[in-house]
Each structure stands twice: as C-alpha cells, then as structure tokens.
Scaffold this motif. Structure first.
Motif, mmCIF file in Angstrom:
data_model
loop_
_atom_site.group_PDB
_atom_site.id
_atom_site.type_symbol
_atom_site.label_atom_id
_atom_site.label_comp_id
_atom_site.label_asym_id
_atom_site.label_seq_id
_atom_site.Cartn_x
_atom_site.Cartn_y
_atom_site.Cartn_z
ATOM 1 N N LYS A 99 0.813 -1.197 0.000
ATOM 2 C CA LYS A 99 0.000 0.000 0.000
ATOM 3 C C LYS A 99 0.863 1.271 0.000
ATOM 4 O O LYS A 99 0.467 2.287 -0.579
ATOM 5 C CB LYS A 99 -0.919 0.000 1.233
ATOM 6 C CG LYS A 99 -2.207 0.732 0.931
ATOM 7 C CD LYS A 99 -3.337 0.374 1.822
ATOM 8 C CE LYS A 99 -4.506 1.193 1.330
ATOM 9 N NZ LYS A 99 -5.732 0.931 1.958
ATOM 10 N N ASP A 100 2.055 1.179 0.630
ATOM 11 C CA ASP A 100 2.897 2.369 0.763
ATOM 12 C C ASP A 100 3.352 2.955 -0.567
ATOM 13 O O ASP A 100 3.400 4.156 -0.743
ATOM 14 C CB ASP A 100 4.151 2.025 1.600
ATOM 15 C CG ASP A 100 3.766 1.466 2.958
ATOM 16 O OD1 ASP A 100 2.656 1.825 3.412
ATOM 17 O OD2 ASP A 100 4.547 0.675 3.529
ATOM 18 N N ASN A 101 3.716 2.059 -1.503
ATOM 19 C CA ASN A 101 4.269 2.584 -2.758
ATOM 20 C C ASN A 101 3.403 2.271 -3.973
ATOM 21 O O ASN A 101 3.823 2.438 -5.101
ATOM 22 C CB ASN A 101 5.695 2.058 -2.955
ATOM 23 C CG ASN A 101 5.713 0.540 -3.014
ATOM 24 O OD1 ASN A 101 4.688 -0.093 -2.773
ATOM 25 N ND2 ASN A 101 6.867 -0.029 -3.313
ATOM 26 N N ALA A 102 2.182 1.814 -3.727
ATOM 27 C CA ALA A 102 1.331 1.379 -4.842
ATOM 28 C C ALA A 102 0.935 2.545 -5.742
ATOM 29 O O ALA A 102 0.897 2.408 -6.971
ATOM 30 C CB ALA A 102 0.089 0.671 -4.320
ATOM 31 N N GLN A 103 0.633 3.683 -5.160
ATOM 32 C CA GLN A 103 0.191 4.835 -5.937
ATOM 33 C C GLN A 103 1.266 5.235 -6.963
ATOM 34 O O GLN A 103 0.982 5.430 -8.144
ATOM 35 C CB GLN A 103 -0.124 6.008 -4.994
ATOM 36 C CG GLN A 103 -0.739 7.212 -5.695
ATOM 37 C CD GLN A 103 -2.088 6.873 -6.325
ATOM 38 O OE1 GLN A 103 -2.888 6.133 -5.748
ATOM 39 N NE2 GLN A 103 -2.334 7.378 -7.519
ATOM 40 N N GLU A 104 2.479 5.274 -6.464
ATOM 41 C CA GLU A 104 3.618 5.609 -7.300
ATOM 42 C C GLU A 104 3.734 4.656 -8.500
ATOM 43 O O GLU A 104 3.847 5.046 -9.645
ATOM 44 C CB GLU A 104 4.852 5.444 -6.410
ATOM 45 C CG GLU A 104 6.040 6.301 -6.730
ATOM 46 C CD GLU A 104 7.105 6.020 -5.675
ATOM 47 O OE1 GLU A 104 8.194 5.587 -6.055
ATOM 48 O OE2 GLU A 104 6.798 6.189 -4.461
ATOM 49 N N LYS A 105 3.637 3.358 -8.168
ATOM 50 C CA LYS A 105 3.760 2.322 -9.182
ATOM 51 C C LYS A 105 2.628 2.443 -10.204
ATOM 52 O O LYS A 105 2.842 2.288 -11.411
ATOM 53 C CB LYS A 105 3.712 0.935 -8.499
ATOM 54 C CG LYS A 105 3.881 -0.228 -9.451
ATOM 55 C CD LYS A 105 5.328 -0.426 -9.843
ATOM 56 C CE LYS A 105 5.488 -1.605 -10.770
ATOM 57 N NZ LYS A 105 6.861 -1.684 -11.297
ATOM 58 N N LEU A 106 1.451 2.719 -9.703
ATOM 59 C CA LEU A 106 0.285 2.829 -10.579
ATOM 60 C C LEU A 106 0.501 3.932 -11.613
ATOM 61 O O LEU A 106 0.252 3.738 -12.812
ATOM 62 C CB LEU A 106 -0.967 3.127 -9.735
ATOM 63 C CG LEU A 106 -2.272 3.218 -10.519
ATOM 64 C CD1 LEU A 106 -2.699 1.835 -10.979
ATOM 65 C CD2 LEU A 106 -3.373 3.846 -9.679
ATOM 66 N N GLU A 107 0.981 5.049 -11.134
ATOM 67 C CA GLU A 107 1.207 6.165 -12.051
ATOM 68 C C GLU A 107 2.243 5.805 -13.111
ATOM 69 O O GLU A 107 2.070 6.104 -14.291
ATOM 70 C CB GLU A 107 1.637 7.410 -11.269
ATOM 71 C CG GLU A 107 0.429 8.222 -10.842
ATOM 72 C CD GLU A 107 0.676 9.022 -9.574
ATOM 73 O OE1 GLU A 107 1.843 9.378 -9.327
ATOM 74 O OE2 GLU A 107 -0.303 9.269 -8.839
#
Lengths: 318, 329, 509
Positions: free
Chosen positions: A303-311
């Motif tokens: 969850k911590d770095n998922a947003q980054e990866k998604l982008e």
C-alpha cells in the motif's frame, strides 16, 4: 454483369488491404530514419499488459539511445510457430541485433543458432550457445521476497497456502521454491500447495477447495497476480481475512492493493527488461562487453508505494 | 473510363478465357499479392525470403492437403492440430525420453496421427455420429488432453538428426520440407484424379446417396479419408519438430483453422465434391505469403488476423458470386 | 377495388397479359419474345419440351427473374414484378413440384406461414382462432374437411399437402395459381381430388396456369393451351377442339411417329427371379420373375411399395431375407456393390437426389459405377478410356449438349435421365430396373427412353419398369405386376390388362 462485379470487388478488396498495409509499413519506415542501428524485438505476444510494458521499455530505450526499434509478437503466447516465423522474417531483414523472449525456450534454439547478429533473450531464458545475454527476473528471488512480505504480515505458526503455476512452468516453479524457503525460515506452516495454471478462474476454485479443508488459512502466496486476484475472490466470498500476495505487479494487482484488497505483490520489471534488452543490444552491436546474465530486479509493492507504481504503469502503457 | 475498358474486355472474352479465369482465380490472387508485396518491401522477393515462405508454408500445406479430403466429402476434421501435438509428443517420448531408434519414433509419430484419424472415421461411420464436426471435435479435445498428460505438460527437446532432417535441412537453397510438400501434393493429385478411391471421394461429396447406389462403399472411403487426414497431421508434426527441435503439448493449437482456411481459399466447397489439390496449395501459399509479407512490413499480429479473415470471406464470396451466376445460366 | 382508368378498360378481358417477353443469360437467349394472356376462371396449359422456356417464363411471372424486354399487364394495368413479394401482392401464387411446406407445423400454421394473423399491432399475440377459421374456409373451398386444420402437416399424404398449399394461395386471395406439374408425384386418387379442386377454383373465377406433360390430363382440365418451343410461343389454341398429336408436333417441331414405340420380341426363358424377398414395410415376402424378351411393368398407387421392392432387390436398404436368381443362378446381394457386380442396375426415381453428381462432368457421372473397368495395372485410372467411353454413350444416347466436360447440373431433365441410363449401360448390367423413368421429362425424351428399353430387351437384357403412368405401362409393357400395400396383387399379360383391372388390383376395390 456479375463477373464484372466479382472482379471489381476482388480488386477492391486486394487494393484496400494493400493500401492499409502500405500505410502501416510506410509509417514504420519513416520513423526509422537513416544511419541508425536497428534492433528487432520479438516478444511472446503483444496482447497482454505485461508485454506492453516490455514493449514500452524497449521503445523508450530506442528513443533515448537513438536506435530504430521494431517490436513484434504473435497474438497469443501459444502461437509458438508464428513466433518462430517472425524471428525468421526479422532476421531476414538483417537487423543490428535481435532481442527475443521465447514462448517455448527450446523451440527458438534452431533458428537463433543460425543468427549472425547478437541475440539477447529477455524474460525467459533458453539453452542457446550463441546468446549474448539473458535479461530477466530472478524468479527465486521474486518468490523469496514474496514469502518474506507475507511472513511479515503474519504471526509465527500461522497457516499459509501456495498457489503455483502450470506444471512444468520453470518461472513459476522457481518463485514457489523461493517463497517456500522464506516462509519456512519465518516459521509459517504451509498447509497446501496447488497448481492453478496461472489462471484467475482456476485459482478461485482451487482456493475454494483449500478453504473447504483449512478455513483458518491466514495467508496465501500466488505465483502470479492473476492467480492472486482469483484467490482474493474466493476469500472475499467467504468473508475471511486472509493476506494474499501476488507476483508480477500488473496494473490490476496494483489497483487492488490501493483498494486495500491485495496485501502486496512482487513486481517484475518488464519495462526494465525491454529497456535493458535494447540498451545491451546496442552495446553488443558496438562491440562492448555485455554481461551474460542481467538481473532486471524485483520491487516489493504494498500500500505504501502502490500509488507511485500505478502512475508509472499508466504512463508507460499509453 | 474503367467501366468502358471492362466492357470491351468482356466482349472480347470468350467462354474458354472466362473459364480459365474462374478456374485460376486463387492463382491470380496469389500473383497479385506477390506483385504488391514486391513493391512494398524490397526484402520480399529475395531468394532468402522466398525460401522462408516455402518453409513457413510447409506445415500448414501438409495439414491443408489432409484437410482437403474430409472437406471434399462434405465433412471436416477439427482434430488435426491436436493430432499433430499428440504425434510429436509420443515421438518425443519414444526417441528422447526412452532413447529408442529415431526411425521407430517417426513411425510412431505417423502411426499416432493415422490411428486417431482412423478412429475419427470409425466414430463417423460405425458409431454413426451425425456429423464429423462432432466426432473430430471430440478427438480434438481427447488428443490435446493426452498430449498434455503424457509429460505433465512439459516440452521435450533434443531430437536426433534423422527426425530433424525433414524440417531442418536444405537441398541447395530449397528447404527439404517444401520439397516434401511438393512430393506429397503430386501424390495427392494422382490419388484424387487417377485412382478409384480418389474419384469416389468426389462422388461421395457430390451426392452420398448416388455414390452409394453406384456401388461405392461409402463407409470404407470415409475411413480412408480421415485416416489420411490424421496421417498428414503426423507428417506435419514431424516437419515442425525438425524446425524447432522440440515437441510441446500446445503445438498446433488452432492449426485446423488455418488448414481449413487454405482449403477454402483454394476454391474448395464446404458443400463437398468441389476442390483441387493445386487450389489447396495456392490457398496455403496465400496464407503464408500474407503472413510473411505482413511480418516484413511489421504489421502487428492482431491486424494480420483481420486481414486473413477478410481474405477468407472475400475468396469465398467471389466463389459464391461465380456459382450463383453459373446456376442461373 | 382500384379505379379503372380509361385505357385500362380496353384490356379488361384478360387477368394477365404478357407481351414480347425476352430473357437471356449471358449469350444464351432463353425467351425470345413470348406473348401469353390468361383470362379469369380459365385453366391455361403451358406445354413445351424441357428447355423451351417454361420455367424461365414462370420465374419472371413470379418475380424470381427480371425480364429483359416486354410488358406485363395485370387486370389491364402495366405492372413491374421486381420481387416474389410483388407477385404475391398482385395475387399470383405458385404450387411447385417440390412443396414449400414445413412438416413439423400444423396445417393452419402452414397456411399462414409468414403472414400470421395477429390480434392487434405488429408485436401482439397470434390470433390462432381467426387463423383456424380462415384455414377451414379455404380448405372448404377445395372440398376438404375442416378437421384437417389441426393436423400436423407431415402426417398427411403428398396429395393433401399439396391441397394445403393451394389453400394457402386461397388464403391470401390469389387470382392466378401457377401449378407446375402438380400431379407428377400423386397417386391416382389424389390426382382425382386435385382435378376436383381445380374445377372448384375455376368456378370461383380463379385462373390457373397449368404446366403438365400428361396429355390426358390436359385434355380433361384445360381450356386453352399455349405451346412453347425454343423460347418462342408457337401457338395458343382451345384445348377441346384440337388434337394432342398436333400439340406434340408443334412442341417438338416435327411429328412423332408414336408416343409409345412398342416393339414385341419373342419370349425367351426365365432370366430373373425374386423369391421370398422381405421388403421394408411389406407384410409378407415378395416374389416374381421376368423372362427374356419382355418388359415387365410394375403398377400401383404411390406408397404401394414398388420403390421399396426395387431397393430391396438392389441391396440399397439393410439386407433382408430372400433369394434372387439371374439365369437360374442365385446371386447374393447385401449391398448395391453386390447388385452391380451381379449385373443389376437401378435407375432411381429421384435423378438429382440419388442418381447424379450434379457438380461433376458427364464422363465422371457416366463411368462412376464402373470405375473398376478403367483401372490399369498400375491401379491408376485410364482417363482417356473414360472420356472415350463417355463420348460413345453420349453419341449413342444422343445426349445434348454432347460435351463430356459439362457438369450434369447444366443438362435438361431428359438429358440428365439419359446420363443416368448411360451410367448403368456402362456397368454392363443385365437386369435394368427403371423407377419412374420418364417423370418430369418431355415427350421427345420419353420416346427416346422407351426406344432404349426396346433396344435393351432386343440385346438380351431384362427390363422392369415401375411407373405411375398407366398409359406408359399399357403402351410399353408386355406384362403388368400390380402392387398394393407391399403385395403383388395381380400379374396380368398385356392383353388382359386394362386401366380398370389395374386400378382394381391397385386399390383393392
């Protein structure tokens, strides 16, 4: 009358097809430009997100390094012979180097042995004597990281299950081995290990069966993301709290993590495979030394770095 | 302008010329295709590439000529792709895993194909299943299933040279596999036009009841037809193993469809009784040339499917128009 | 009623008038300017050899083909028939030889197929009651029982099915009904019923365009007759005051010496015998014998088991008990192949369905039952030999056009029949069983088929002819077997055979 119509019709069809082709071929040729090195990349297929990332990486490398990159692949991973034909046809156009991800490792050996240009394998290795390099994930490492991540979310002594890929799939087998090692080190109890052929629906029914016997399973490691998502469905249907870890790092998996459903995934780096493939191909063309084995690395996504990866995934899949 | 030209041409055209045109329709299509691709890609008409096409077409050409027989009898054989896979897996087990003679392996490969083909024929004629679509759909799944089971889905690699010979070697610049295709096609041509059984195949496709009442043993001929179709699947498998030096259980997946496409593009009728060996060869070549040409132009695979689909429909539609006309007259 | 304009009044007398109709396919001129007029309430007969242009003319009239030139007037008004629907809307209905019915549906459902009556708008429920009532009315007009409406059509005989088709025409107010050889597959009783219906229709003012090769029938039903030959209209004349021989003369363009060129040969010894043969649907085994020098006819109603007997002899159906002797020697027949090897030929009733390969060339068709003969030592077929053999038969039987490369599909019915006969001559058969050999072929070709039978007998073959045409039986045979319900009920020398005696044995009356 009809005869005439027939002929006009068939002529029209042929010409339309040709016009379309000419259009496609033309645009490719134009982007090539003059004087650049050309690298041909033949993938397992271009019709799934994973391979789109590889393609994006290869093309990005081409742009940055000034290499004319052609990426092709059959419409499905099962189209093994079509891939062989594509390799032949690419070799026939004498590229500077060839980057291949073989659908069936053994099958590409005869045709690639005849190649007179540097050959780099990505994602999947093959027993090819004249290969310049193999660039890919250390699957054992990916599995080990997955096992570690799962253990960190559980208590010692918890029951866990492992969902493996198809029988004989060396990539998923390695991951399972790695995961097992990590889980055992952390003192987890592995109550089930079953294959679900890398398929979401199959994974769902496999998980349902596992839950029939062991409804106190606390965590699951799946050897790819599709299976992890299938497992998740089975778990959700029963309303249980089970931590599920996948492997690959697909867009769908990352979105699921953001939604708080999937506990995490071990992302392969397909983009890097494509990028490194072209980069090292260029190096080989220029006579530079290239490592026989290049690890494209893994990335633990939670969850911590998922947003980054998604982008990141969204930008490269455009 | 063009209208006027067509009209005067039509007037000049006598009956024979028209018949020649309709008879050689697929060939004309192939030649047109080659001409256009030659213009579009400088690599297309090179010795190397032509030999590539010859080699790439050979597996489908072998399956297609086998497929021609069931289609001539108004039937179909959906199992050939799976039979190919099963044949080569069994050959792999015999020669690689068990280390037996490669010639025994070849024999096993051909026998498995022919044996399952024979089974297709038996299911159709003795069990009286209503249509070969059903019996061969069944064996298609059975054979694929066995192919996956025998090695637990693992591929087999490292075949002896004798087995690889057909798919791998060249005579001068010409691939042995294509020479094999030519020999097989000549044999089929003679078989279909110059033997009793060959003519009976056309008779059964044209009118099974008339054939039976003319003293033709319809069941026997159908069993032969499906056995040969299976045998060709085994032979195509042998060529494939030679090309890739490995056998894998998903080999030949959906190849039956390419084979059917070649037969239909080559002018055979799904209603049975109509179709030729040379038409089938041209059909197989059209598919191979299209694929190769599209590859050279770096056309994405998905788009290639669309083109081939269009060609199938166009080829059959042209044929339908022609027949509609000849029936009215 | 449509308003009648001024110039239309001039033509009120005719229901339909066709003027100078021309039609060609490619270079082939099929109709070369045909005139035809039909009056309300008349039975107008169209007579011509196969290929004379009858079916093309009808197809133009039903909107299936478009004319190249000429005019069509309907009730005095010029009309343009572009599609079959146009013709239907005007009130033109056609009863084809092959019936367009759906056997699984009930009679009234067939009558309203495609034009179902509904309770309200387009999407509303079907009005079964109204359809039943209307169907009863139409069947009543044809003198049929109203109870028929709820029967499943497939359970009716061919004759009644045909009447249902006529009722269908009545249900949408047809004013002109085209009947294409309507009696060719009917039994004698059914034929009688159809004749009565035609009379009824006439009384109601409905016109009938009647196509038939049967001269007796034409004489009995027709009011006027139009004769076509080679795409031309030769003459239109009243039926009652002209002589059928004259019609035929006009039709073939020459005078036919005889309709039945019967030749009598000296009777030889027995050459063919059937003993205790079990036949599908027959209550008891059947036996009969044929001697050299005679033609034996098998008469009976449709469904009397004649075709089944022929098929049983030929081994066409799963084998049953019984013995067959040729020249006193028993032959074992389990399949058509056995029969052919024993020297038996069966010229089936259904040429296209059971006799020919329509998409194959004439030489293929002619030699296919005896391919063995052309197998060389190498086991390959002698193509040259095949072509020569075919050419020989084409010449002998005067098959037209005489091109072996032609597909059987492109021949007329009479010539197709000759191809089938050639196929069996090619097998060197000794015993020829003809099943309805002249059905649907024109008078000229019929005579040629009869002559062939004579030749066969003369050359020492056994000839058996199954026929529903009594004149043909009486005209060509030396002996008549009559069948009823699978049994042979009479064996009459031709001298004792009369229409009455045959019908009596056939119906059991």
């Amino acid at each position: 009358m009809i005869k005439k119509k027939t002929k006009l019709f068939s002529t029209a069809v042929v010409l339309t097809c040709m016009a379309l082709l000419a259009g496609c071929g033309g645009s490719k040729g134009a982007s090539g430009g003059g004087g650049e090195e050309r690298v041909a990349v033949v993938l397992k297929t271009l019709s799934s997100p994973y391979w789109k990332y590889v393609e994006a990486g290869a093309k990005a490398a081409g742009k940055e390094l000034g290499v004319d990159v052609t990426v092709v692949g059959p419409n499905a991973e099962s189209e093994v012979m079509q891939q062989i034909n594509m390799i032949e046809d690419q070799l026939n156009q004498s590229p500077g180097a060839l980057v291949v991800s073989p659908s069936q490792p053994d099958t590409v050996v005869p045709v690639l042995e005849t190649a007179t240009v540097p050959v780099l394998l990505i994602d999947t290795d093959a027993k090819l004597k004249n290969k310049t390099s193999f660039i890919g994930t250390e699957n054992y490492e990916a599995g080990y990281e997955g096992g570690k991540l799962l253990s960190s979310l559980l208590q010692k002594g918890d029951k866990v299950a492992i969902i493996s890929g198809a029988l004989g799939n060396t990539a998923t087998d390695e991951r399972v081995k790695g995961a097992k090692a990590a889980l055992e080190e952390a003192g987890m109890v592995i109550v089930a290990e079953q294959p679900a052929d890398s398929d979401k629906t199959k994974a769902m029914s496999v998980m349902e069966n596992i839950l029939q016997k062991n409804n106190d399973v606390k965590g699951v490691f799946a050897a790819n993301d599709d299976m992890a998502l299938g497992v998740l469905r089975a778990v959700e249907a029963k309303g249980l709290d089970v931590k599920v870890i996948g492997t690959d790092g697909t867009l769908e998996a990352v979105e699921s993590i953001l939604d708080g459903k999937l506990a995490g995934t071990i992302a392969q780096n397909p983009y890097k495979m494509g990028y490194e493939g072209v980069k090292n191909a260029l190096a080989a063309i220029n006579g530079e030394k290239v490592d026989k084995r290049i690890n494209s690395g893994v990335e633990v996504i939670t969850k911590d770095n998922a947003q980054e990866k998604l982008e990141f995934l969204k930008t490269i899949s455009k | 302008m063009s209208q006027v030209v067509v009209k005067t041409k039509n007037e000049v055209m006598n009956g024979t010329l028209k018949r020649v045109l309709s008879k050689f329709g697929p060939l004309i299509g192939l030649i047109l295709l080659i001409m256009v691709l030659t213009v579009l890609s400088p690599k297309f008409l090179t010795v190397n590439n032509v030999m590539n096409i010859a080699r790439q077409s050979s597996i489908n050409a072998l399956l297609a000529i086998g497929m021609l027989l069931p289609i001539l009898t108004a039937g179909i054989d959906l199992s050939v792709g799976s039979l190919l896979a099963l044949s080569i897996m069994m050959m792999g087990i015999v020669t690689v895993n068990m280390g037996m003679s490669p010639f025994l392996g070849i024999l096993v490969c051909l026998a498995v194909g022919a044996g399952f083909g024979w089974l297709n024929g038996i299911l159709l004629t003795k069990l009286r299943l209503p249509h070969p679509f059903i019996s061969t759909l069944g064996t298609m799944n059975i054979a694929r299933g066995i192919a996956l089971i025998v090695t637990g889905a693992a591929p087999i690699a490292g075949f002896p040279y004798a087995i690889q010979f057909l798919g791998r070697e060249f005579v001068g610049p010409i691939p042995v596999s294509f020479l094999l295709v030519i020999v097989v096609y000549v044999i089929f041509h003679i078989f279909l036009t110059r033997t009793q059984t060959g003519r009976y195949i056309y008779a059964i496709g044209g009118n099974p009841e008339a054939a039976r009442l003319s003293g033709i043993n319809v069941d026997r001929v159908l069993i032969i037809v499906y056995t040969i179709s299976g045998l060709m699947a085994g032979l195509a498998g042998l060529v494939m193993v030679g090309r890739v030096n490995s056998a894998f259980p998903l080999a030949g997946l959906s190849y039956e469809l390419d084979a059917i496409a070649a037969v239909i593009i080559g002018g055979a009728s799904f209603m049975g009784g109509v179709g030729t060996v040379w038409g089938t060869l041209i059909g197989a070549l059209i598919i191979a040339v299209l694929r190769n040409g599209l590859n050279l132009l770096n056309v994405p695979a998905d788009f290639q499917m669309t083109v081939i689909g269009t060609v199938i429909i166009a080829a059959v539609f042209v044929d339908v128009l022609r027949q509609r006309k000849s029936k009215k007259a | 009623m449509p308003e009648r304009g001024q110039y239309m009044a001039v033509r009120t007398e005719s229901l339909l008038e066709m003027k100078g109709i021309k039609k060609s396919f490619d270079q082939n001129h099929v109709l070369k300017g045909i005139d035809l007029d039909i009056k309300p309430g008349e039975v107008h007969v169209l007579l011509g050899e196969n290929g004379a242009g009858k079916s093309t003319l009808i197809k133009i009239l039903t909107g299936a083909y478009q004319k190249d030139a000429g005019e069509i007037y309907w009730e005095g008004k010029p009309v343009n028939l572009q599609t079959p629907i146009d013709a239907m809307r005007l009130g033109i209905a056609t009863i084809y030889q092959e019936l367009n019915v759906i056997p699984q549906l009930k009679v009234y459902e067939n009558i309203f197929l495609g034009r179902e009556l509904k309770r309200g708008g387009k999407m509303s429920m079907l009005d079964h009651k109204a359809m039943r009532e209307e169907a009863k009315r139409c069947l009543g007009m044809l003198g049929q029982s109203p109870n028929l409406v709820d029967m499943q059509l497939g359970k009716l005989g061919i004759g009644q099915q045909q009447l249902v088709e006529i009722a269908k025409a009545l249900a949408f107010d047809a004013k002109l009904i085209i009947m294409d050889e309507p009696t060719s597959s009917l039994s004698a009783q059914e034929v009688e019923q159809l004749y009565m219906c035609v009379e009824q229709l006439k009384k109601k003012g409905i016109a009938i365009l009647f196509i038939s090769h049967k001269l007796e029938e034409i004489k009995r039903l027709g009011d006027r007759i139009t004769i076509l030959r080679d795409g031309f209209k030769i003459e239109t004349m009243p039926v009652q005051t002209t002589d059928p021989d004259y019609w035929i003369e006009l039709m073939v363009g020459r005078s036919l010496d005889e309709k039945f060129p019967k030749q009598t040969f000296t009777l030889g010894k027995e050459g063919f015998r059937v003993e205790g043969l079990e036949v599908a649907g027959a209550p008891e085994p059947v036996g009969f014998s044929v001697r050299y020098g005679e033609i034996v006819g098998i008469a009976g109603l449709v469904g009397a088991g004649r075709t089944e007997l022929a098929r049983a002899i030929f081994g066409a159906d799963p084998s049953r008990n019984g013995k067959i002797f040729i020249d006193g020697k028993e032959v074992k027949i389990k399949s058509p192949r056995d029969a052919i090897d024993a020297g038996i030929a069966l010229i089936t009733e259904d040429r296209k369905g059971e006799g020919l390969l329509l998409d194959q060339t004439l030489d293929f068709n002619i030699t296919m039952a005896n391919m063995k003969k052309f197998a060389k030592k190498s086991r390959l077929i002698d193509l040259k030999g095949i072509r020569e053999e075919a050419k020989r038969f084409i010449k002998e039987l005067k098959i037209r056009p005489d091109n072996i490369e032609l597909k059987a599909r492109n021949l007329s019915g009479g010539n197709q029949q000759k191809v089938v006969i050639a196929k069996w001559l090619c097998t060197k058969a000794k015993v020829f069983i003809f099943d309805e050999p002249t059905r649907g072929i024109d008078v000229g070709a019929k005579v040629e088929v009869y002559r062939l039978m004579n030749e066969l007998v003369e050359n020492g073959a056994i000839v058996i002819m199954i026929s529903s045409e009594l004149p043909e039986i009486l005209g060509m045979c030396d002996r008549v077997l009559v069948m009823r319900e699978g049994k042979i009920t009479a064996d009459l020398p031709i001298g004792e055979a009369t229409q009455e005696r045959i019908m009596k044995a056939a119906t059991g009356a």
